[in-house]
Enzyme design. Structure first.
Site, PDB file in Angstrom:
ATOM      1  CG  ASP A 399      -2.153   0.828   1.067  1.00  0.00           C
ATOM      2  OD1 ASP A 399      -2.330   1.445  -0.001  1.00  0.00           O
ATOM      3  OD2 ASP A 399      -2.954   0.868   2.022  1.00  0.00           O
ATOM      4  CD  GLU A 402      -0.388   6.577  -2.610  1.00  0.00           C
ATOM      5  OE1 GLU A 402      -1.227   5.832  -3.151  1.00  0.00           O
ATOM      6  OE2 GLU A 402       0.004   6.423  -1.433  1.00  0.00           O
ATOM      7  CG  ASP A 466      -8.336   3.412  -0.348  1.00  0.00           C
ATOM      8  OD1 ASP A 466      -8.094   2.223  -0.617  1.00  0.00           O
ATOM      9  OD2 ASP A 466      -7.658   4.071   0.455  1.00  0.00           O
TER      10      ASP A 466
END
Length: 683
Positions: A399, A402, A466
């Site tokens: 995950d 960023e 998401d």
């Protein structure tokens, strides 16, 4: 003068750069193609969302030029009357045209380049774009970030997300930007830089590319077909490996809450006939509760208190043909022992003055492992090898990526503003090398949402991020289709999403209908995987509803039955770089109607998928290119044009080409639909 297949033609007004009979760049005194300037940016990050403001102090056209040529290269010096200049080198290398940026003078940190455009031209790519597939008419800032909640400034959800946490996002926000676009003039253009960029496709006659640092080069490559063009793109950036064989056994079931609960939900799904390939427990290393919902304890090792006997259960599951998957990201929670170890070794990024730097991830704080430090990179790779691979995990969500803040200090001395975009690619490489060095590449699967240039060669599977748990256009079920198509054009041909979405905020809750429709779409993607979401207790969960489990059993059975076809598509992606999910025009180039369709896709060349993305509907309109088509759930035959079909739950709008070499397999799937579909799925 000709130099192989490119021309630089000089005339009284300026010059033209042409490549393979395509005018790419026209520079004149009245309409220059190159501008330079100076700006001062303010970049503010709050939990992965960025507010970026640029105060442009100057923007100067470089109207004047001198051209020098030799047998293989053309050198162009551009300059203005007030002392600004820029030097270019135009050359062909490996059947690609490069315009290299060699030097500039003056105080310059902003560059603008205009690429020729046609009024009716269409443009695709720029990484993974969730709102629009054809990018014409809009500009797209290219900066990896949280994509935002809702991503539509006209909606209540986005407004609330902005007010409560600066997290609403907009149409261009994406986990995975890339400074590369594909033109319907059958070329692709790549700008080599990791600085902040903004690609503007609003003008009828040119595309303007803005970059906040001198780029290394602009590169163009052409082809005669889109299949060939995308293959060339993936050849340049790298290609994804094959999916592990176990993936084709069915769904990866996402469950949280500990060993007993996970096995209970898994067994219930199996009892209802759901085909399973994996059990994914993202909280295998522990959990942390915040106001956002159930979060994870970011210390990447097995939590025996929450998952007792998992070290034994993993191997028992393998014997049953079910793989166990976990979770990891490149940040370490301050309360964990891995953070302490990294801190003591000096492996964490710091503030510019050398002080400790902790990032707010939403009511907990984490350190950033500094991947520019070779020792830190190898150490974190070792964490993956020991705590995930040796422990027995067969996959994980890799995950984030960023969140690199622009005001931290890195080991390599490069500005974090320049390193920010490339961070996801470095993170992907860390996971990839851990698999390759342990001999597990092709056996273990990791999936990522973040990306940038070059992620293609390292990321074994993209995931759409998401999405909101709704039918909204910009952030719901349907947003994953342009996401898959745009990233597929960039060479990321393996893409999937959380079935049912993830984000549940401000009263938004997943419904059974949303889950069923999402599962119908997911059966025609490379990987099927569910997620409980950020607030599991408030949202519909498939294992709590027998009818939904029966529907999921159908769709996983369809997925498994189609696995011979899917394996061939995945092999083609690995060998030729042709994505599994494709825009219609890739196979029907002469059909003008296909170029603006972004909510249907080809699943390989033989299946057309038109997911139902509105609630409460029983009929669905589909565009079929000129061909002979068969509705897969019913066997009904259609020809090209706009058609309507009944779409009760369990009968998605999916069609196959009558002349397909896989027709026998597809007919078996039709029999499966007729045997398993029930009328009460939606009750």
């Amino acid at each position: 003068m000709n130099f192989m297949t490119f021309k630089v033609q000089e005339n009284k007004e300026g010059f033209l750069i042409e490549y393979n009979s395509r005018n790419l760049l026209t520079h004149t005194f009245s309409k220059p193609a190159f501008y330079v300037g100076y700006g001062e940016a303010e970049i503010e990050m709050y939990r992965g969302n960025f507010k970026i403001q640029d105060y442009k102090i100057s923007r100067v056209p470089l109207k004047h030029f001198n051209i020098k040529k030799d047998s293989e290269k053309v050198y162009i010096d551009l300059y203005s009357n007030d002392g600004y200049s820029l030097s270019l080198c135009v050359k062909e290398m490996e059947d690609r045209l490069y315009i290299e940026f060699e030097r500039s003078t003056g105080t310059i940190n902003r560059y603008w380049i205009r690429i020729d455009a046609d009024e009716d031209e269409k443009v695709y790519g720029c990484g993974e774009q969730m709102s629009y597939f054809n990018l014409r008419g809009r500009n797209f800032p290219l900066w990896t970030s949280e994509p935002g909640v809702g991503r539509d400034k006209s909606t209540y959800i986005t407004w609330m997300a902005d007010v409560m946490g600066k997290a609403g996002g907009d149409y261009y926000n994406t986990n995975y930007p890339q400074p590369t676009f594909v033109s319907t003039r059958k070329y692709y253009c790549h700008l080599e830089s990791s600085a902040y960029m903004d690609f503007n496709f609003k003008n009828k006659y040119y595309h303007e590319l803005e970059v906040w640092s001198i780029p290394k080069y602009i590169m163009f490559e052409t082809a005669e077909t889109f299949i060939e063009l995308v293959s060339k793109i993936s050849s340049f950036f790298g290609r994804q490996p094959l999916l592990p064989e176990w993936v084709y056994n069915g769904l990866i079931l996402g469950v949280q809450g500990g060993t007993d609960r996970a096995l209970e939900k898994m067994n219930k799904a199996l009892e209802k006939g759901v085909k399973l390939s994996g059990l994914w427990c993202q909280d295998w290393q522990g959990r942390k509760i915040t106001s956002f919902g159930k979060r994870l304890f970011w210390n990447w090792k097995w939590n025996p208190q929450m998952y007792p006997e998992l070290d034994k259960k993993i191997w028992e599951l393998k014997d049953k043909g079910i793989r166990f998957l976990g979770y990891i990201n490149p940040y370490l929670i301050k309360e964990g022992d891995l953070y302490k170890e990294a801190y003591e070794k000096g492996y964490l990024a710091t503030k510019l003055n050398g002080e400790d730097y902790l990032v707010d991830f939403g009511e907990f704080y984490c350190g950033i492992v500094d991947f520019t430090n070779p020792e830190a990179f190898e150490w974190y790779k070792g964490v993956i090898k020991k705590n995930l691979i040796e422990f027995g995990l067969d996959g994980w969500m890799a995950d984030f990526g960023e969140y690199l803040p622009t005001d931290c200090k890195l080991y390599n001395g490069v500005s974090a503003e320049i390193m920010h975009n490339v961070w996801p690619t470095i993170w992907a490489r860390c996971n990839y090398e851990a698999l390759k060095e342990t001999g597990k590449l092709g056996e273990i699967l990791f999936f990522m949402r973040a990306g940038f240039t070059g992620v293609q060669r390292y990321c074994t599977l993209l995931w759409a991020g998401d999405q909101s748990v709704d039918f909204s256009i910009h952030d719901g079920l349907v947003s994953v289709i342009p996401g898959a198509l745009s990233s597929g054009m960039m060479g990321n041909g393996l893409h999937h999403s959380d079935i049912g979405g993830y984000t549940s905020l401000f009263g938004l809750k997943r419904t059974k209908e949303l889950f069923l429709r999402w599962a119908e779409m997911a059966a025609f993607t490379p990987v099927m995987r569910t997620h409980e979401g950020n607030r599991p207790d408030e949202n519909f969960q498939v294992y709590d509803d027998d009818g939904a489990l029966e529907h999921l059993a159908l769709m996983t059975s369809v997925y498994v039955k189609l696995s011979p076809y899917l394996k061939d598509l995945v092999k083609q992606n690995t060998e030729e770089g042709i994505p599994v999910q494709r825009p219609l025009f890739m196979h029907y180039e002469d059909d003008k109607n296909t170029y603006d369709i972004q909510y249907q896709y080809m699943y390989g060349k033989d299946i057309l998928v038109a997911p139902v993305y509105k609630e409460g509907v029983s009929r669905w309109s589909v565009y079929l290119p000129q061909d002979e088509w068969i509705h897969m759930p019913t066997g009904q035959e259609f020809r090209g044009g706009y058609v309507e079909v009944d779409v009760p739950f369990g009968k998605p709008a999916v069609f196959y080409r009558r002349s397909s070499e896989y027709r026998d397999l597809f007919e078996e799937v039709t029999k499966l639909f007729k045997e398993m579909v029930k009328d009460d799925y939606g009750s």
